[in-house]
Write a protein that holds these residues in place. Structure first.
Motif, short mmCIF file in Angstrom:
data_model
loop_
_atom_site.label_atom_id
_atom_site.label_comp_id
_atom_site.label_asym_id
_atom_site.label_seq_id
_atom_site.Cartn_x
_atom_site.Cartn_y
_atom_site.Cartn_z
N PRO A 110 21.23 73.78 46.77
CA PRO A 110 22.33 73.47 45.84
C PRO A 110 21.87 72.88 44.51
O PRO A 110 22.61 72.99 43.52
CB PRO A 110 23.19 72.48 46.62
CG PRO A 110 22.32 71.96 47.72
CD PRO A 110 21.37 73.06 48.05
N ALA A 143 29.13 68.25 51.28
CA ALA A 143 27.70 68.09 51.51
C ALA A 143 27.40 67.17 52.68
O ALA A 143 26.24 66.94 53.01
CB ALA A 143 27.03 67.53 50.25
N SER A 144 28.45 66.66 53.33
CA SER A 144 28.23 65.62 54.35
C SER A 144 28.42 66.09 55.78
O SER A 144 27.89 65.49 56.71
CB SER A 144 29.18 64.45 54.11
OG SER A 144 30.51 64.82 54.44
N ARG A 170 18.39 71.34 56.25
CA ARG A 170 19.52 70.68 56.88
C ARG A 170 19.70 71.29 58.27
O ARG A 170 20.07 72.46 58.38
CB ARG A 170 20.80 70.89 56.06
CG ARG A 170 20.96 69.96 54.89
CD ARG A 170 22.28 70.21 54.17
NE ARG A 170 22.41 69.31 53.02
CZ ARG A 170 23.34 69.42 52.08
NH1 ARG A 170 24.23 70.41 52.16
NH2 ARG A 170 23.40 68.58 51.08
N ALA A 219 29.68 62.40 51.19
CA ALA A 219 29.52 63.74 50.64
C ALA A 219 29.01 63.68 49.20
O ALA A 219 28.14 64.46 48.81
CB ALA A 219 30.84 64.50 50.71
N ASP A 235 26.33 73.37 50.23
CA ASP A 235 27.52 72.88 49.56
C ASP A 235 27.69 73.49 48.18
O ASP A 235 28.76 73.36 47.59
CB ASP A 235 27.49 71.34 49.45
CG ASP A 235 26.22 70.83 48.82
OD1 ASP A 235 26.26 70.44 47.64
OD2 ASP A 235 25.18 70.79 49.51
N ARG A 236 26.68 74.15 47.66
CA ARG A 236 26.76 74.95 46.45
C ARG A 236 25.93 76.21 46.68
O ARG A 236 24.79 76.12 47.16
CB ARG A 236 26.19 74.19 45.24
CG ARG A 236 26.94 72.96 44.82
CD ARG A 236 28.15 73.27 43.98
NE ARG A 236 27.82 73.77 42.65
CZ ARG A 236 27.73 73.02 41.55
NH1 ARG A 236 27.93 71.72 41.61
NH2 ARG A 236 27.46 73.57 40.37
N HIS A 254 25.22 62.84 49.26
CA HIS A 254 24.38 63.97 49.65
C HIS A 254 24.46 65.11 48.64
O HIS A 254 23.54 65.91 48.52
CB HIS A 254 24.78 64.48 51.03
CG HIS A 254 24.29 63.62 52.15
ND1 HIS A 254 22.95 63.40 52.40
CD2 HIS A 254 24.96 62.93 53.11
CE1 HIS A 254 22.81 62.62 53.45
NE2 HIS A 254 24.01 62.31 53.90
N GLY A 255 25.59 65.17 47.91
CA GLY A 255 25.75 66.21 46.90
C GLY A 255 25.21 65.84 45.54
O GLY A 255 25.34 66.62 44.59
#
Length: 549
Positions: A222, A414-415, A292, A100, A251-252, A103-104
């Motif tokens: 994000p 994010a994963s 994604r 995560a 994720d954001r 990816h983030g």
């Protein structure tokens, strides 16, 4: 005649000799890496010995929680976070949430202890056989110093690697006997850039294509929120009078979800995204992937007649796009420049805002529906609250009832793995406390997700973090049942979760915990939790929710 040396000429130094340990800690102090997230082991104790008073050690009871706490802490403070886990076993436990962080694009410096250098050749107990290989491919750089003297320089390089775009986690394996080696200081200190400007000529070309579009769509990923581009994104959308869609599996959040130009979530499958973009002649993805995707539902990657432009700071993200033209560069700088270059779009037709039917059952349900839960939370949620969401089957209801309206106030993994959200809320609260920020932190967690890292609430309770966790207990992995239906895979075992007394477990970790089954009780307990001086876990019985896939 005496030949002895006069006593006045004998100078005995009482200053302690510098060591790898002391020089490294001086460097960490200079780099503001004074909060260490960890779970210590015997090979890490030489690093942690004589832990300085001006440093803070955040203990988590399992390494996956360590990573998620540090991840969210680094995202909120906007600087790298230091993590220390135990040899290969602890590193292994951390890998799920390390995915995560990768990816983030979170700048983490992950460290673990290696066995004594003299013993490594014999494959000793607690040795890490291939230390630098183990965390790959989920770190940008992985290194074990060839000499003890190189440890401070390795930290300096790790800091630079973690911070430079695209930011991300790095890993250092350090033999336990290195820390006491004598070493003259100080360590060499360097500074690095954390932004790279986009190519001006290509950016002008993108601006011309955007200006010529009759019905553009914007998708802010994000990276926009991470780079501080929230307000610039609003200004760009308003100047273009363009529809804005929520990035897939975000994720954001990078755009206010109550804005009249916000058209709602884009979707997550190839077909869903293509169908959603029908009618737009140009799609501009800024600060995110294109796209994604999950699950696989076949369709056209773009509708006929639709083109795509992508701006990202991450070369891997640009290379992975299945269609369109890409531009590399810092997303906030790119948006700021586009604001100057694009033509005003006042003549364009105003996009249709996201529909919010907000339908509730005519009479209260037992158990409550997710919509009833979110409706109750929406009455009490302060607008400055930050939400960490890991109730994956109810994220559509969250956007409908609890839209993100401020920058830096929505976080998710994010994963795609679960077990990130509960400890991430701890990281957010710790970062706010360090920064002197006072805002409610709300963890919206599914009962299945909560079990992956339930021990994180002990850390929250120990630090007296006023986090309000709302755990929706539907006694199953609802998201997986939705996928099983979509993928036509009946009879999958292990999707039900009976017999878990979450509130009792939470009390055992030192939290205030209650079970609720009515909207009145939920709203009352939630309101109290927002101003409490202790971590609260509210367990609410809910009906399973079929996810919108």
């Amino acid at each position: 005649m005496s030949t002895s040396i006069p006593m006045t000429e004998l100078v005995v130094s009482t200053a302690p000799q510098s060591t790898v340990h002391s020089v490294t800690y001086d460097l960490l102090r200079t780099l503001e890496l004074t909060t260490v997230f960890g779970n210590p082991g015997s090979t890490e104790q030489p690093f942690l010995q004589e832990f300085p008073d001006d440093f803070t050690y955040v203990l988590a009871l399992q390494e996956a929680s360590v990573i998620a706490m540090a991840d969210a802490f680094a995202q909120v403070t906007r600087r790298p976070a230091l993590v220390n886990v135990h040899s290969s076993a602890g590193l292994g436990n951390s890998l799920g949430n390390l995915v995560a962080a990768y990816h983030g694009n979170t700048p983490l410096i992950l460290t673990s202890g290696q066995q004594h250098r003299e013993m490594v050749i014999g494959d000793p107990y607690l040795g890490n056989r291939e230390a630098t290989t183990m965390p790959k491919p989920w770190v940008k750089w992985s290194y074990e110093p060839a000499r003890a003297e190189d440890v401070p320089n390795a930290f300096m390089r790790a800091y630079a690697m973690a911070l430079q775009p695209p930011a991300g986690p790095v890993y250092l394996s350090i033999p336990l006997d290195d820390w006491k080696r004598p070493l003259a200081g100080p360590a060499r200190l360097r500074t690095v850039s954390r932004r790279a400007l986009p190519d001006e000529q290509r950016l002008r070309h993108f601006a011309d294509r955007i200006s010529a579009s009759s019905r553009p769509a914007l998708v802010f990923g994000p990276e926009v929120d991470r780079s501080g581009g929230w307000h610039a994104a609003i200004a760009l959308a308003e100047k273009l009078r363009a529809a804005v869609y929520g990035a897939p599996l975000l994720d954001r959040a990078s755009f206010p979800e109550d804005h009249p130009l916000f058209g709602g979530p884009l979707g997550i499958s190839i077909k869903a995204i293509s169908d959603r973009l029908a009618g737009h002649d140009l799609v501009v993805v800024i600060g995110g992937e294109a796209f994604r995707y999950y699950p696989y539902v076949s369709g056209d990657y773009l509708p006929a007649g639709t083109e795509l432009l992508q701006i990202t700071a991450n070369p891997e993200v640009a290379a992975a796009a299945r269609m369109g033209d890409s531009l590399l560069g810092d997303t906030k700088n790119a948006i700021d420049r586009l604001l100057e270059l694009v033509a005003d779009g006042a003549a364009r037709k105003t996009p249709t805002p996201m529909a919010r039917p907000r339908k509730l059952p005519p009479t209260p349900s037992r158990p409550l529906t997710p919509a009833e839960v979110y409706a109750s939370l929406s009455k009490a949620r302060p607008l400055d609250a930050v939400i960490v969401n890991e109730s994956t089957s109810t994220m559509a209801q969250q956007i409908e009832w609890l839209p993100t309206v401020n920058p830096g106030s929505f976080f998710a993994t994010a994963s795609g793995g679960i077990g990130w959200g509960t400890p991430a809320a701890v990281g957010v609260a710790l970062a706010d406390r360090e920064s002197g920020v006072s805002r409610p932190v709300i963890g919206l967690i599914g009962d299945g997700s909560f079990q992956y890292s339930v021990q994180a609430i002990w850390t929250a309770a120990q630090h007296k973090l006023p986090i309000a966790y709302v755990v929706m207990r539907n006694n199953e992995y609802s998201i997986l049942k939705s996928f099983a239906e979509l993928e036509e895979t009946p009879g999958v075992p292990g999707l039900d979760l009976p017999g878990i007394d979450i509130a009792t477990v939470a009390r055992g970790f030192g939290c205030h915990a209650v079970d609720v089954d009515t909207t009145e009780d939920l709203e009352r307990e939630f309101t109290q939790a927002l101003t409490a001086d202790i971590t609260t876990v509210i367990v609410v019985s809910t009906q399973p929710q079929k996810a919108a896939l």
